[in-house]
Write an enzyme that holds these catalytic residues in place. Structure first.
Site, PDB file in Angstrom:
ATOM      1  N   ASP A  31     -21.038  28.316   1.189  1.00  0.00           N
ATOM      2  CA  ASP A  31     -21.514  27.013   0.715  1.00  0.00           C
ATOM      3  C   ASP A  31     -21.283  26.904  -0.791  1.00  0.00           C
ATOM      4  OD1 ASP A  31     -23.432  24.762   0.062  1.00  0.00           O
ATOM      5  OD2 ASP A  31     -23.935  25.020   2.170  1.00  0.00           O
ATOM      6  N   GLY A  36     -26.645  21.548  -0.469  1.00  0.00           N
ATOM      7  CA  GLY A  36     -27.476  22.616   0.088  1.00  0.00           C
ATOM      8  C   GLY A  36     -28.152  23.379  -1.040  1.00  0.00           C
ATOM      9  N   ASP A  56     -16.157  27.131  -2.308  1.00  0.00           N
ATOM     10  CA  ASP A  56     -15.824  25.754  -1.944  1.00  0.00           C
ATOM     11  C   ASP A  56     -14.796  25.779  -0.819  1.00  0.00           C
ATOM     12  OD1 ASP A  56     -14.728  23.053  -2.021  1.00  0.00           O
ATOM     13  OD2 ASP A  56     -15.886  22.869  -3.882  1.00  0.00           O
ATOM     14  N   THR A  90     -13.014  17.670   0.932  1.00  0.00           N
ATOM     15  CA  THR A  90     -13.866  18.635   1.642  1.00  0.00           C
ATOM     16  C   THR A  90     -13.610  18.562   3.144  1.00  0.00           C
ATOM     17  OG1 THR A  90     -15.555  18.628  -0.065  1.00  0.00           O
ATOM     18  CG2 THR A  90     -16.276  19.244   2.145  1.00  0.00           C
ATOM     19  N   TYR A 143     -16.037   9.245   3.972  1.00  0.00           N
ATOM     20  CA  TYR A 143     -16.705  10.103   4.956  1.00  0.00           C
ATOM     21  C   TYR A 143     -16.117   9.868   6.347  1.00  0.00           C
ATOM     22  CZ  TYR A 143     -20.650  12.237   7.511  1.00  0.00           C
ATOM     23  OH  TYR A 143     -21.439  13.013   8.334  1.00  0.00           O
ATOM     24  N   LYS A 147     -13.652  12.504   8.214  1.00  0.00           N
ATOM     25  CA  LYS A 147     -14.061  13.154   9.465  1.00  0.00           C
ATOM     26  C   LYS A 147     -13.088  12.832  10.596  1.00  0.00           C
ATOM     27  CE  LYS A 147     -18.087  15.208   8.499  1.00  0.00           C
ATOM     28  NZ  LYS A 147     -18.392  16.624   8.778  1.00  0.00           N
TER      29      LYS A 147
HETATM   30  P1  NAD Z   1     -26.279  18.739   4.141  1.00  0.00           P
HETATM   31  O1  NAD Z   1     -25.808  17.896   3.019  1.00  0.00           O
HETATM   32  O2  NAD Z   1     -27.683  19.244   4.111  1.00  0.00           O
HETATM   33  O3  NAD Z   1     -25.316  19.994   4.382  1.00  0.00           O
HETATM   34  C1  NAD Z   1     -23.975  20.042   3.980  1.00  0.00           C
HETATM   35  C2  NAD Z   1     -23.722  21.401   3.363  1.00  0.00           C
HETATM   36  O4  NAD Z   1     -22.324  21.510   3.015  1.00  0.00           O
HETATM   37  C3  NAD Z   1     -24.509  21.592   2.058  1.00  0.00           C
HETATM   38  O5  NAD Z   1     -25.112  22.862   2.046  1.00  0.00           O
HETATM   39  C4  NAD Z   1     -23.441  21.464   0.975  1.00  0.00           C
HETATM   40  O6  NAD Z   1     -23.765  22.172  -0.213  1.00  0.00           O
HETATM   41  C5  NAD Z   1     -22.224  22.030   1.688  1.00  0.00           C
HETATM   42  N1  NAD Z   1     -20.958  21.564   1.111  1.00  0.00           N
HETATM   43  C6  NAD Z   1     -20.597  20.296   0.785  1.00  0.00           C
HETATM   44  N2  NAD Z   1     -19.343  20.276   0.277  1.00  0.00           N
HETATM   45  C7  NAD Z   1     -18.896  21.563   0.299  1.00  0.00           C
HETATM   46  C8  NAD Z   1     -17.695  22.195  -0.093  1.00  0.00           C
HETATM   47  N3  NAD Z   1     -16.672  21.475  -0.614  1.00  0.00           N
HETATM   48  N4  NAD Z   1     -17.575  23.542   0.057  1.00  0.00           N
HETATM   49  C9  NAD Z   1     -18.602  24.270   0.573  1.00  0.00           C
HETATM   50  N5  NAD Z   1     -19.775  23.725   0.957  1.00  0.00           N
HETATM   51  C10 NAD Z   1     -19.919  22.386   0.819  1.00  0.00           C
HETATM   52  O7  NAD Z   1     -26.048  17.848   5.472  1.00  0.00           O
HETATM   53  P2  NAD Z   1     -26.300  18.203   7.012  1.00  0.00           P
HETATM   54  O8  NAD Z   1     -27.072  17.083   7.590  1.00  0.00           O
HETATM   55  O9  NAD Z   1     -26.791  19.594   7.174  1.00  0.00           O
HETATM   56  O10 NAD Z   1     -24.814  18.085   7.596  1.00  0.00           O
HETATM   57  C11 NAD Z   1     -24.060  19.224   7.998  1.00  0.00           C
HETATM   58  C12 NAD Z   1     -22.792  18.754   8.685  1.00  0.00           C
HETATM   59  O11 NAD Z   1     -23.114  18.005   9.846  1.00  0.00           O
HETATM   60  C13 NAD Z   1     -21.910  17.861   7.816  1.00  0.00           C
HETATM   61  O12 NAD Z   1     -20.558  18.184   8.054  1.00  0.00           O
HETATM   62  C14 NAD Z   1     -22.199  16.482   8.342  1.00  0.00           C
HETATM   63  O13 NAD Z   1     -21.101  15.606   8.159  1.00  0.00           O
HETATM   64  C15 NAD Z   1     -22.474  16.750   9.807  1.00  0.00           C
HETATM   65  N6  NAD Z   1     -23.328  15.708  10.390  1.00  0.00           N
HETATM   66  C16 NAD Z   1     -24.654  15.691  10.166  1.00  0.00           C
HETATM   67  C17 NAD Z   1     -25.428  14.675  10.720  1.00  0.00           C
HETATM   68  C18 NAD Z   1     -26.908  14.605  10.540  1.00  0.00           C
HETATM   69  O14 NAD Z   1     -27.517  13.640  10.997  1.00  0.00           O
HETATM   70  N7  NAD Z   1     -27.587  15.565   9.957  1.00  0.00           N
HETATM   71  C19 NAD Z   1     -24.818  13.656  11.481  1.00  0.00           C
HETATM   72  C20 NAD Z   1     -23.440  13.715  11.670  1.00  0.00           C
HETATM   73  C21 NAD Z   1     -22.691  14.747  11.132  1.00  0.00           C
END
Ligand code: NAD
Ligand code: UDP
Length: 309
Positions: A31, A36, A56, A90, A143, A147
């Site tokens: 991460d 996060g 990253d 990303t 986004y 995706k």
């Molecule tokens: P979050 O923002 O809490 O988690 C994302 C994590 O990715 C964070 O820890 C962040 O620091 C890390 N990150 C971001 N860019 C990065 C990079 N370039 N390199 C390394 N780490 C990186 O969000 P979440 O809700 O835990 O989402 C996790 C995944 O699930 C994401 O891919 C998101 O698109 C997907 N998602 C989540 C939801 C939801 O409702 N929670 C819905 C659809 C999709």
């Protein structure tokens, strides 16, 4: 198994790491700590089978692993719109790097895709066969299109290089370890209610979302990775559908307090309705279905946020 979780210090990632460790696996959480935080995984740090790597996903990485879960990507609209070009990089570079690693190690690789691939959907509820209604040039496009491109890459690596993929489309999920300043609706409403601030409904509050409690979703992740019937894409979420006004009222009822509901402008391209068709998940995940109602899940999430705000 040795399992890599990108985005492992985020909301979903940290809950997934905890579950995989409980199941007896070795876990590497990678991460860059953009959204996060180490606090989410502090309780895992001393575990002999757990390792955190600050890195990253845009830059290549090399590990010997049996499975990869690719979750790295900011998920909340204010965070993914903060640096939209970085968000696309990303999604796209992160997918390429995970797929390259999976190709070399023959690891099964999971992509956290999203209901946002359906955009502002004109078919309701959304089945996996729906191609979506996405604005390619708007504020949410970094986004949504990032995706969508990641899904394309997953299926091309699968067809061209026989990479063992699993693509899941996650619908709005909430629960403990969301950031207080995350900006998504459930955490916003709870934090506002706990602080006695106004509850900010964007638009008239008639737009709908379907909210899944995190434990139900993580169970779906693990079962999806274990099965071989489908590589996806597979919807995962809770089909219970609520308006934002209903969510605000339920949150206020559960938290109590004196917050007032106020209305703010609706952001551009905000989807009007969203509900997953989970027929496929119910069929292939061995009887899986969400068990936690919105009221119960909100109660657990409120208890978490009471320790944070
Ligand atoms: P979050 O923002 O809490 O988690 C994302 C994590 O990715 C964070 O820890 C962040 O620091 C890390 N990150 C971001 N860019 C990065 C990079 N370039 N390199 C390394 N780490 C990186 O969000 P979440 O809700 O835990 O989402 C996790 C995944 O699930 C994401 O891919 C998101 O698109 C997907 N998602 C989540 C939801 C939801 O409702 N929670 C819905 C659809 C999709
Ligand atoms: N929303 C709201 N108030 C807030 C935050 C969000 O009314 O404080 C609305 C937002 O406009 C959208 C819904 O809640 O209609 C869900 O927003 P979120 O950012 O949680 O997720 P997404 O739009 O990506 O589903």
């Amino acid at each position: 198994m040795r399992i890599l979780v990108t985005g492992g210090a985020g909301f979903l990632g940290s809950n997934l790491c905890e579950r995989l460790l409980k199941d007896g696996h070795e876990v590497v959480a990678l991460d860059n700590l953009f959204t996060g935080r180490k606090l989410n995984i502090a309780h895992l740090m001393g575990h002999a089978n757990f390792e955190f790597v600050r890195h990253d996903v845009i830059d290549p990485f090399k590990y010997e692993v049996d499975q990869i879960y690719n979750l790295a990507c900011p998920a909340s609209p204010p965070h993914y719109q903060y640096n939209p070009i970085k968000t696309i990089k990303t999604s796209v570079m992160g997918a390429i790097n995970c797929l390259g690693l999976a190709k070399r190690t023959k690891a099964r690789v999971f992509q956290a895709s999203t209901s946002e691939v359906y955009g502002d959907p004109q078919i309701h509820p959304q089945p996996e066969s729906y191609w979506g209604h996405v604005n390619p040039i708007g504020k949410r496009s970094c986004y949504d299109e990032g995706k969508r491109c990641a899904e394309t890459l997953f299926f091309d690596y699968h067809r061209e290089n026989k990479v063992d993929i699993r693509v899941i489309r996650i619908f709005n999920t909430y629960g403990p370890r969301m950031h207080e300043a995350d900006g998504r609706v459930v955490s916003n409403f709870i934090v506002q209610a706990l602080r006695g601030q106004d509850i900010t409904i964007y638009g008239d509050g008639s737009q709908t979302r379907s909210f899944c409690y995190v434990d139900d979703l993580i169970e779906g992740f693990v079962r999806f990775m274990a099965q071989t019937e489908t590589v996806g894409p597979m919807n995962c979420g809770n089909p219970g559908e609520f308006t934002m006004r209903e969510l605000a009222e339920l949150t206020l009822k559960l938290v109590g307090g004196k917050s007032k509901i106020v209305h703010q402008p609706l952001p551009a391209d905000d989807p009007k309705q969203r509900r997953p068709d989970i027929t496929l998940a119910q069929k292939v995940l061995g009887g899986w279905e969400p068990k936690i109602s919105l009221e119960e899940g909100l109660g657990r999430t409120i208890a978490y946020f009471k320790t944070r705000v």
